[in-house]
Design a protein around this motif. Sequence first.
Motif, PDB file in Angstrom:
ATOM      1  N   ALA A 241     -79.513 -15.453  58.951  1.00 37.55           N
ATOM      2  CA  ALA A 241     -78.394 -16.158  58.318  1.00 37.55           C
ATOM      3  C   ALA A 241     -78.032 -15.514  56.983  1.00 37.55           C
ATOM      4  O   ALA A 241     -76.851 -15.414  56.627  1.00 37.55           O
ATOM      5  CB  ALA A 241     -78.752 -17.630  58.134  1.00 37.55           C
ATOM      6  N   ALA A 245     -74.550 -13.902  55.761  1.00 40.14           N
ATOM      7  CA  ALA A 245     -73.913 -14.356  54.523  1.00 40.14           C
ATOM      8  C   ALA A 245     -73.549 -13.182  53.626  1.00 40.14           C
ATOM      9  O   ALA A 245     -72.524 -13.214  52.929  1.00 40.14           O
ATOM     10  CB  ALA A 245     -74.833 -15.325  53.784  1.00 40.14           C
ATOM     11  N   GLU A 361     -75.626 -18.742  62.258  1.00 42.40           N
ATOM     12  CA  GLU A 361     -74.982 -17.991  61.185  1.00 42.40           C
ATOM     13  C   GLU A 361     -75.231 -18.646  59.833  1.00 42.40           C
ATOM     14  O   GLU A 361     -75.155 -17.994  58.794  1.00 42.40           O
ATOM     15  CB  GLU A 361     -73.472 -17.917  61.435  1.00 42.40           C
ATOM     16  CG  GLU A 361     -73.099 -17.155  62.695  1.00 42.40           C
ATOM     17  CD  GLU A 361     -73.033 -15.663  62.460  1.00 42.40           C
ATOM     18  OE1 GLU A 361     -72.646 -15.242  61.369  1.00 42.40           O
ATOM     19  OE2 GLU A 361     -73.393 -14.918  63.404  1.00 42.40           O
ATOM     20  N   HIS A 362     -75.484 -19.950  59.845  1.00 47.15           N
ATOM     21  CA  HIS A 362     -75.697 -20.700  58.595  1.00 47.15           C
ATOM     22  C   HIS A 362     -76.975 -21.527  58.745  1.00 47.15           C
ATOM     23  O   HIS A 362     -77.241 -22.105  59.794  1.00 47.15           O
ATOM     24  CB  HIS A 362     -74.528 -21.650  58.311  1.00 47.15           C
ATOM     25  CG  HIS A 362     -73.194 -20.978  58.255  1.00 47.15           C
ATOM     26  ND1 HIS A 362     -72.651 -20.472  57.095  1.00 47.15           N
ATOM     27  CD2 HIS A 362     -72.286 -20.719  59.226  1.00 47.15           C
ATOM     28  CE1 HIS A 362     -71.466 -19.950  57.334  1.00 47.15           C
ATOM     29  NE2 HIS A 362     -71.219 -20.070  58.639  1.00 47.15           N
TER      30      HIS A 362
END
Length: 363
Positions: A241, A245, A361-362
Amino acid sequence: MTPADLSRTVLHAVRRAVDEDALRAPVPARVRVERTRPGGSGDYACAVALQLAGPAALPALEVAAILRDRVAAEPGVGRVEITGPGFLSFTLDAPAAGDRAVLDAVREQGLAYGHGDALREEILQFHHAREVRAAVTAHAVRRLVVAQGARVRVSCEEASDPDWARLGVTVDAHGTPPVPLTGIRPVPAGATAGELLERLGPDAARWGLLRPAGHDRAALSPELLVQGEANPLFRVRYAHARARALTRGAARLGFTAGHAPHTPHGAGPLPYDNAARPLLDLIADHPGVLLAAARHRAPDRVARQLEAVAHAFFDFHDSCPPLPAGDEKPSAAHRARLALAEAAGTVLAGGLSLLGIRAPEHL
C-alpha cells in the motif's frame, strides 16, 4: 542481465557446445545459477559442469573450460572463472545495467513477473484430505505450478466443504482416485473453514495456513488481524500500500518513475545508496523463489520471500525517500527510487495474488 537471463545464457552455451561436438552429453532442461555465497568469487555461481561431467565422460574442470569460453563471450558477462572442482563463477558486466533490466522486467510483466514455462511439460494431479489446510495448500500450489506452465488437476478424498469457496478454493473432483496421486498433506489446522472465516476472514486465514511450512503447526491466532509491524501479513500488505501511495504522491508532484535523464539505458550507476542493494537483490531473485516454491510444492517460501521484500522496502524507503521533502524539487534520484519502490510493490502484489490473498491499495 538478470539471474534468469544468466541461466538461459549458460544453457545456450551448453547447447552450442553439444551442437559443435565439443561436448557429448544430454542438454539439461534447465541450468541453475545461484548468488555467490560470502567469500566466494563473482556475482553468481553454477555447478552445471559437475552435472555434465559424468554423461560427457570428461573431468568437470574440462567441461567447465569448454563452457567458460562460450559464456564469457556473451553480452552482459564480464568475467567467468572456474573454481573448486569445476564450478563456474560469473561476474556480470555493468551491474547497473542488470539492475535496470530487473526493474524493466517488473514494469513490463507486472503481476506476472517471475512466472515462466519451466514446468510446461508437466501434467500434475494432486489429491488432498477433506481438511481446510490441505485444501488451501493444494489451491496455492496449483496457482504456483500453473504460473510456471504446468497443467494441474486437484481432487479431494470427499466432497468439498461449502465454506472452502469463500476461501477461494476450487476442487476438480472428489473420491478415491483409481491410481495413487501426489498427496498434499500438511499438518491439519485443527479448525474448519467456517470457524476460520468467522474469526479471521479469508486473507488472514489463508496467510495463517500457508505461512508455516507444511510440517509445522499453522499459526491461526488473533495476531493475524493486528495492524502493526509485529504482524508479518500486515507489514507485507502495508509495504504494498505504501508503494502505491508513493506513485500517487509522485503524480501529485508532477513526476513519474524512470531512469536518470541523459543516461543511456544500461549505463551509469543508479542513484541509490547501499540500502537499495538488498531490495534490488530480492527483486532479482524473485523468479527463482517462485520456481523453487512451485517445484517443492511450498507456498511458505513465497510468504517468506514477501516478508523479506517488505522489510528491505522499508529500510530502503527510510534511507532513500522516493518523494522530495519540503521545497525540494523532484530529481533523477527521486525518479529512480520511485521505480524501485514501484517494482517492490508489484512483487508484493504478485506474490500475494499467488497465495490467494488480496493486496489493498490503501491500508
